[in-house]
Design a protein around this motif. Structure first.
Motif, mmCIF file in Angstrom:
data_model
loop_
_atom_site.group_PDB
_atom_site.id
_atom_site.type_symbol
_atom_site.label_atom_id
_atom_site.label_comp_id
_atom_site.label_asym_id
_atom_site.label_seq_id
_atom_site.Cartn_x
_atom_site.Cartn_y
_atom_site.Cartn_z
ATOM 1 N N GLU A 1 0.525 -1.372 0.278
ATOM 2 C CA GLU A 1 0.085 -0.163 -0.169
ATOM 3 C C GLU A 1 0.697 0.797 -0.099
ATOM 4 O O GLU A 1 1.810 1.238 1.044
ATOM 5 N N THR B 1 -0.849 -4.809 -5.324
ATOM 6 C CA THR B 1 -0.904 -3.307 -4.708
ATOM 7 C C THR B 1 -2.274 -2.534 -4.548
ATOM 8 O O THR B 1 -3.191 -2.960 -5.383
ATOM 9 N N GLN B 2 -2.610 -1.308 -3.659
ATOM 10 C CA GLN B 2 -3.221 -0.226 -3.978
ATOM 11 C C GLN B 2 -3.137 0.869 -2.354
ATOM 12 O O GLN B 2 -2.220 0.597 -2.347
ATOM 13 N N PRO C 1 -3.314 4.176 -0.623
ATOM 14 C CA PRO C 1 -4.937 4.700 0.009
ATOM 15 C C PRO C 1 -5.687 5.875 -0.242
ATOM 16 O O PRO C 1 -6.461 6.050 0.616
ATOM 17 N N LYS D 1 0.833 -7.183 4.872
ATOM 18 C CA LYS D 1 0.815 -5.919 4.013
ATOM 19 C C LYS D 1 1.771 -4.871 4.339
ATOM 20 O O LYS D 1 2.038 -4.037 5.631
ATOM 21 N N LYS E 1 4.079 -0.906 4.288
ATOM 22 C CA LYS E 1 3.308 0.168 3.444
ATOM 23 C C LYS E 1 4.361 1.112 2.760
ATOM 24 O O LYS E 1 5.634 0.174 3.469
ATOM 25 N N HIS F 1 -3.548 -5.104 8.177
ATOM 26 C CA HIS F 1 -4.392 -5.989 7.622
ATOM 27 C C HIS F 1 -5.591 -6.969 8.081
ATOM 28 O O HIS F 1 -6.408 -6.983 7.558
#
Lengths: 311, 286
Positions: free
Chosen positions: A42, A148-149, A151, A171, A173, A284
């Motif tokens: 993320e 991937t995402q 935020p 997860k 960062k 997560h």
């Protein structure tokens, strides 16, 4: 153990030829690979997530595919589909493998894909196989999904349900580079200096070998107890957490701690490994309660509180 | 034998030797630590016993045996807690190089793989620098031994000057009068008996006026001296004085004398006496 550390130092060095900074993200991606798990990255756009993963697949000599999550992405776009082919005058169905049939699959912006597509990907992650029609296709091993995402920009996205998030081992960062690193990025990518290409350091067999070594890593019983107690605390701290982590989190914490110990060149798991890995393992898997959210606490803050309570 | 062995067999044999060596090392380490901790607990328990003994001797000497109870309780609880605690943590605290390694290796003493083997070798190498003296707090031990010696001397002192059983002199139950009145088989000279020790008189259930007036009972251990007056049998204790030595300085009066008494006898001749007798007999018969 020094030899293992040298291997991982070399891996980091090779990745650093292409990706500047992001050491923590790269270390955690390696940990997920060593644990035969999947990772959710993320971070804001432009933080070299795709570049880093692409580079890692090159160094590990593993096949790589990238899937861009969009609302019109279909499950068959990922898994593949049966097409009609002519074979010696006969028309036969032939299975055309999708991008999932690679060792490392980067699912970019997974939260933009529809739940149906997400679940097709998640089945592959969990079972290491895909069901197409009435056929089950086994995936090539080792198989890792690195999704991937973003935020921000949550409009038009399909946030992953908790049950599916739980299937990601970590997860991770992805943070912004610091000033020095940013300057280096600018210098490297805006000049006409020849870009270094990373060397292949490992291969499939060696990845399997290292995965076995992770399983051999010893952990003291009291540290194991500590890790389990931390997971239990997530379920019992109702003042902070609405829903705690599942037993899958206990497995993930122990496994990733072992992998970190191996990467650090140690012959045992230390409590430092458990504390460090608690953040990507738990962030997560826990859902904050209203009160904690109102106070502006993040899941990382909650994990910090739980670690303090554990001591 | 070694010639016929294949390489994996030899490797396995080597690993087994290491495996046993490590096990023996752990056993030795645990025994050493247990002995040290046993001594440590025993010393503290001894101090507790001495302190209790001293205190009870001062208050109720008859219960001196009760000083054993807190000492035994402390010893039991402490040993139990020490056994429950992972003793290897103490080694790791004293030797940071072994931090988390020793207990990990101990927990996997029976595992056999490359990483565990390396860990065991590493631990065994570092264990060479471990000395049992590191687990003994010299200052603390010396202080406790000194306290024990001081307590021993105090106990000897209070017994030699007779400071024991102070409470018996102040508490109403400890009444020596009761002991003196009871002429049974009990050893009434024994201060424990009078001070309310086991089987002592103060432990008897006594009615209020069984032994006389209450003000007499309050006399406690004071010694009484009284003389029975020659003039009467009634004694007034409040009016008892020292014995007076009386000397008679007067001479016995000379005019006081005695003479033999004269009896009246009739002069009757012997031959007539019988006639007189017969006369009086006849008078009697009439």
């Amino acid at each position: 153990m020094r030899s293992y550390k040298e291997v991982f130092d070399l891996l980091h060095k090779e990745v650093a030829k292409v990706v500047i900074g992001q050491e923590e993200m790269i270390q955690q991606v390696f940990i997920a690979i060593l644990c035969n798990g999947n990772a959710l990255l993320e971070g804001y756009p432009g933080l070299a997530k795709t570049l880093a993963i692409n580079t890692i697949s090159e160094i590990l000599d593993l096949s790589f595919a990238r899937i861009q999550g969009t609302p019109d992405l279909m499950p068959s776009d990922i898994t593949g589909t049966s097409i009609i082919e002519e074979d010696r005058g006969k028309r036969v169905f032939k299975f055309q493998k999708g991008p999932i049939f690679n060792n490392i699959v980067l699912a970019d912006e997974i939260n933009r894909a529809t739940p149906k597509t997400q679940s097709a990907l998640l089945e592959a992650m969990q079972e290491k196989q895909v069901s197409v029609g009435n056929q089950i296709q086994k995936l090539d091993l080792p198989f890792f999904v690195l999704a991937t995402q973003n935020p921000i920009e949550q409009e038009g996205t399909y946030p992953l349900p908790e049950a599916q998030l739980d299937r990601f081992l970590l997860k991770i960062k992805v943070k912004y580079p610091n000033e020095k690193q940013e300057l280096e990025i600018v210098d490297r990518f805006t000049g006409n200096a020849r870009r270094a290409t990373p060397r292949k350091v490992l291969n499939k067999e060696r990845v399997f070998f290292l995965q076995n070594k992770v399983l051999e890593m010893p952990i003291a019983n009291d540290l194991k107890q500590k890790a389990v107690n931390l997971i239990l605390l997530t379920r019992n701290s109702k003042n902070l957490i609405e829903y705690g982590a599942s037993p899958r989190a206990s497995l993930a914490l122990i496994m990733t701690s072992k992998a970190r110990a191996l990467m650090m060149g140690r012959n045992h798991v230390s409590s430092e490994d458990i504390i460090t890995m608690a953040y990507p393992v738990l962030r997560h898997r826990i859902i904050m309660n209203f009160e904690a959210e109102r106070k502006g606490m993040t899941t990382d803050d909650a994990v910090t509180e739980l670690i303090k309570k554990l001591k | 034998m070694s010639v016929t062995r294949t390489l994996p067999q030899r490797v396995r044999a080597m690993a087994t030797v290491k495996h046993n060596e490590f096990r023996e090392m752990l056993l030795e380490l645990r025994m050493t630590l247990m002995n040290l901790q046993f001594f440590d607990t025993l010393l503290t328990s001894f101090i507790i016993f001495l302190a209790g003994y001293l205190l009870i001797s001062l208050v109720y000497p008859g219960w001196r045996i009760a000083a054993l109870l807190p000492a035994i309780a402390f010893f039991g609880v402490h040993v139990w807690m020490r056994i429950r605690r992972n003793m290897l943590n103490d080694v790791e605290q004293n030797f940071p190089l072994l931090h988390e390694k020793l207990r990990t290796a101990a927990d996997h003493w029976d595992a056999d793989n490359e990483i565990v083997r390396e860990l065991k070798t590493d631990v065994m190498k570092q264990m060479r620098s471990v000395e049992s003296a590191a687990f003994v707090n010299e200052r603390n031990t010396a202080a406790r031994v000194t306290i024990a010696v001081i307590l021993c001397f105090l106990i000897l002192f209070i017994h030699s000057v007779g400071l024991t059983g102070i409470a018996g002199k102040f508490l109403p139950q400890a009444n020596p009068t009761i002991g003196m009145l009871d002429m049974g088989s009990e050893d009434t000279d024994n201060p424990d008996y009078l001070a309310g020790g086991p089987g002592g008189v103060s432990n008897l259930e006594v009615e209020g006026d069984l032994f006389g007036e209450a003000n007499v009972a309050k006399l406690g251990n004071e010694e009484l001296e009284f003389t029975v007056s020659s003039e009467g049998y009634e004694i007034d204790i409040r009016d008892v004085k020292d014995v007076r030595k009386r000397e008679f300085d007067e001479v016995f009066p000379t005019d006081v004398g005695s003479t033999s008494a004269e009896t009246f006898e009739e002069n009757i001749p012997k031959e007539q006496q019988e006639i007189v007798n017969n006369y009086f007999k006849s008078l009697t018969n009439e």
